[in-house]
Design an enzyme around this catalytic site. Structure first.
Site, short mmCIF file in Angstrom:
data_model
loop_
_atom_site.label_atom_id
_atom_site.label_comp_id
_atom_site.label_asym_id
_atom_site.label_seq_id
_atom_site.Cartn_x
_atom_site.Cartn_y
_atom_site.Cartn_z
N GLU A 35 -17.56 26.63 62.10
CA GLU A 35 -17.72 27.04 60.71
C GLU A 35 -18.08 25.78 59.90
O GLU A 35 -17.37 24.78 59.99
CB GLU A 35 -16.42 27.64 60.18
CG GLU A 35 -15.98 28.90 60.90
CD GLU A 35 -14.62 29.38 60.41
OE1 GLU A 35 -14.55 29.93 59.30
OE2 GLU A 35 -13.63 29.18 61.15
N ARG A 261 -6.09 24.12 72.94
CA ARG A 261 -6.73 23.21 72.00
C ARG A 261 -6.18 21.80 72.20
O ARG A 261 -5.15 21.60 72.84
CB ARG A 261 -6.50 23.66 70.56
CG ARG A 261 -5.04 23.63 70.12
CD ARG A 261 -4.89 24.04 68.68
NE ARG A 261 -5.49 23.06 67.79
CZ ARG A 261 -5.65 23.26 66.49
NH1 ARG A 261 -5.30 24.41 65.94
NH2 ARG A 261 -6.18 22.32 65.74
N LYS A 271 -8.61 21.16 59.48
CA LYS A 271 -9.67 20.81 58.52
C LYS A 271 -9.16 20.92 57.08
O LYS A 271 -9.61 20.17 56.21
CB LYS A 271 -10.90 21.69 58.74
CG LYS A 271 -11.76 21.23 59.90
CD LYS A 271 -13.15 21.83 59.89
CE LYS A 271 -13.17 23.23 60.40
NZ LYS A 271 -14.55 23.76 60.57
#
Length: 553
Positions: A35, A261, A271
């Site tokens: 994104e 992850r 983020k």
């Protein structure tokens, strides 16, 4: 740049091998779908290496796709930084650059299809009401009072949403699934919301935008993705991913696979938190060399080879775990130890005068760039009567075991002569300002007298010929290995950067270009700053110390 790395055995690699061997797929197609709402970080590097690496190893292709479904948070700056990060890591998407926004019309038509099938409806509840109606992990959700609208009414309202008749937040389109499902993601998730904002890729064409969970799987299907690889936090979203594929006339059915992850100590990987650090001025930007972003570690001096090696070392698994920052730091040490030329730089200069060396003379000493790699060659380093040495390399009253310069003692200058300290000069505050020495002209490296043993070796630069520079000593951004909770910023390291001015470098570094990397002898690994360095005013960033000193601190 070569991207050949050893792909360690992992469950995803095994799945791909079996799918190709069985004929389930003739070609593997993966994708990296960020994104564009921030810069990529080291966790994304793991996903980039995995997706592009698998595609390359098995002769397939990997798409770079921007899942750009929220124009409020997305910027062209982020899009360009993501492209640059992928390229820097050594990977290419070729002609396969895509945007979810390019599929907005198809996604909209499929949404109308669900409305006509009675599987989606327009809801007038506000966002907080929808949240309340969704229930909890132990209690079922409550159906919206608008859930029973007819297909015709929903279709009319949805088309009017697209036409821009309603303000932001007035209505949403929700999938009609199961408000009692034990999986919260299946409790009538929102598919579309109203946002009156221009989109960085498609401009002002739309007034409604699809949610990520709706757009993601259908974009995979449109592109013919075979293996949709994502991190474990999307595991609970997988039933929704599959529900949309089951209920829409998609051209192909991709399969989602989850892996653990990357959680890195002494860093934040959110983020949202990284953006907060930027906005609050705790760092100079997304590419600040203390940030765990790909552009940040690049600017700090990391090499793409070191990052790929790190990703390969930590492997791919199904269980979340924490990776210690020292493993990442060691990866760049190992890489730069092999490739970085050795040079001399004095970061905290102390003047040294050789009393028996002629005042106007100088000479050039040939010193190898790397003791184990003669192919890197050598450079000529000027030597003269007045030098700079590191202030820490002299003590007037040294402790026992001190192996550097002190009154009456001898020391060897790297690649040059043996000196003996014969005196000092001090300022009004008592601080030593100049060390006075004599040298033995028979002890230059390469001469018979050079075999004479002394207790230590220090580095130096010529005061007359040296280059002035700014040097930034970077360290870890946080003092706590897991800066979590509401007060996570309290763990910011106040000593994460120290800026040194008027450092003195050997003249060979005057020609150094942005991102050139060196080992400053006895200091660490350093890189010419990509952003602030200028001809005549160089700036060097410390990439890593020569060895891990964090645990000692």
């Amino acid at each position: 740049m070569s991207t050949e790395t050893h792909q360690a055995a992992n469950f995803l690699r095994t799945i791909v091998q079996e799918d190709l061997k069985s004929g389930k797929h003739e070609t593997i197609v993966t994708r990296f779908p960020p994104e564009p709402n921030g810069y990529l970080h080291i966790g994304h590097a793991k996903s980039i290496c995995l997706n592009f690496g698998l595609a390359k190893e098995f002769g397939g292709r990997c798409h770079l796709r921007f899942d750009d479904t929220n124009p409020v948070k997305e910027e062209t700056e982020y899009i360009e930084s993501i492209k640059e990060s992928v390229r820097w890591l050594g990977f290419s998407w070729g002609s396969h650059l895509y945007y979810a926004s390019e599929y907005f019309e198809q996604l909209y038509q499929w949404a109308e299809y669900l409305v006509q099938q009675g599987k989606a409806y327009v809801d007038d509840l506000a966002a907080d009401e929808i949240r309340t109606h969704r229930g909890t992990l132990t209690e079922p959700g409550k159906e919206s009072p608008y859930r029973g609208r007819s297909a015709d009414e929903n279709l009319d309202l949805f088309r009017r949403m697209r036409a821009g008749e309603f303000p932001d937040g007035a209505k949403v389109l929700r999938a009609k699934i199961d408000m009692a499902s034990p999986n919260m993601n299946l409790r009538d998730p929102v598919m579309y919301r109203i946002i009156h904002a221009p989109h960085p890729h498609v401009g002002d064409a739309w007034r409604i935008y699809p949610m990520y969970d709706y757009a993601h799987g259908q974009s995979d299907a449109i592109e013919g993705v075979t293996h949709s690889i994502c991190t474990l936090e999307f595991e609970d979203h997988k039933p929704l991913y599959e529900w949309f594929l089951d209920n829409l006339p998609v051209p192909q059915r991709p399969r989602q696979y989850e892996f653990a992850r990357l959680n890195l100590t002494y860093a934040v990987m959110s983020k949202r938190k990284l953006l907060q650090l930027v906005k609050d001025g705790d760092v100079s930007g997304w590419d600040d060399p203390r940030m765990p972003t790909i552009m940040g570690i690049r600017r700090r001096g990391y090499t793409p080879e070191a990052v790929r090696s790190f990703c390969d070392t930590i492997g791919v698994g199904r269980s979340d775990s924490w990776i210690d920052m020292s493993i990442l730091e060691e990866s760049v040490r190992q890489d730069l130890n092999e490739r970085a030329p050795r040079v001399m730089a004095v970061l905290r200069p102390l003047r040294l005068v050789i009393e028996n060396y002629p005042e106007v003379e100088s000479e050039e000493l040939s010193i190898p760039y790397h003791p184990q790699k003669p192919e890197l060659g050598a450079r000529l380093v000027p030597f003269c009567r007045e030098l700079f040495i590191e202030r820490d390399d002299f003590m007037e009253e040294p402790p026992k075991g001190f192996k550097r310069l002190s009154p009456g003692e001898e020391i060897r200058l790297r690649g040059a002569y043996i000196l003996r300290c014969v005196g000092v000069e001090k300022g009004v505050d008592g601080t030593v300002t100049t060390v006075r020495c004599t040298y033995d002209p028979e002890t230059r490296s390469g001469l018979p007298g050079s075999e004479r043993k002394v207790k230590g070796v220090i580095h130096w630069v010529s005061a007359r010929h040296s280059v002035a520079a700014e040097v930034r000593l970077y360290d870890r951004l946080f003092t706590d290995p897991n800066p979590a909770g509401d007060n996570w910023k309290e763990h910011l390291n106040p000593a994460s950067v120290e800026v040194l001015h008027d450092c003195r470098l050997e003249p060979s570094l005057a020609a150094a270009q942005a991102e050139d990397r060196f080992q400053f002898e006895r200091q660490g690994y350093f890189c010419v700053d990509l952003k602030d360095s200028r001809p005549g005013a160089p700036v060097f960033n410390r990439t890593a110390t020569l060895r891990d000193s964090w645990t000692k601190k």
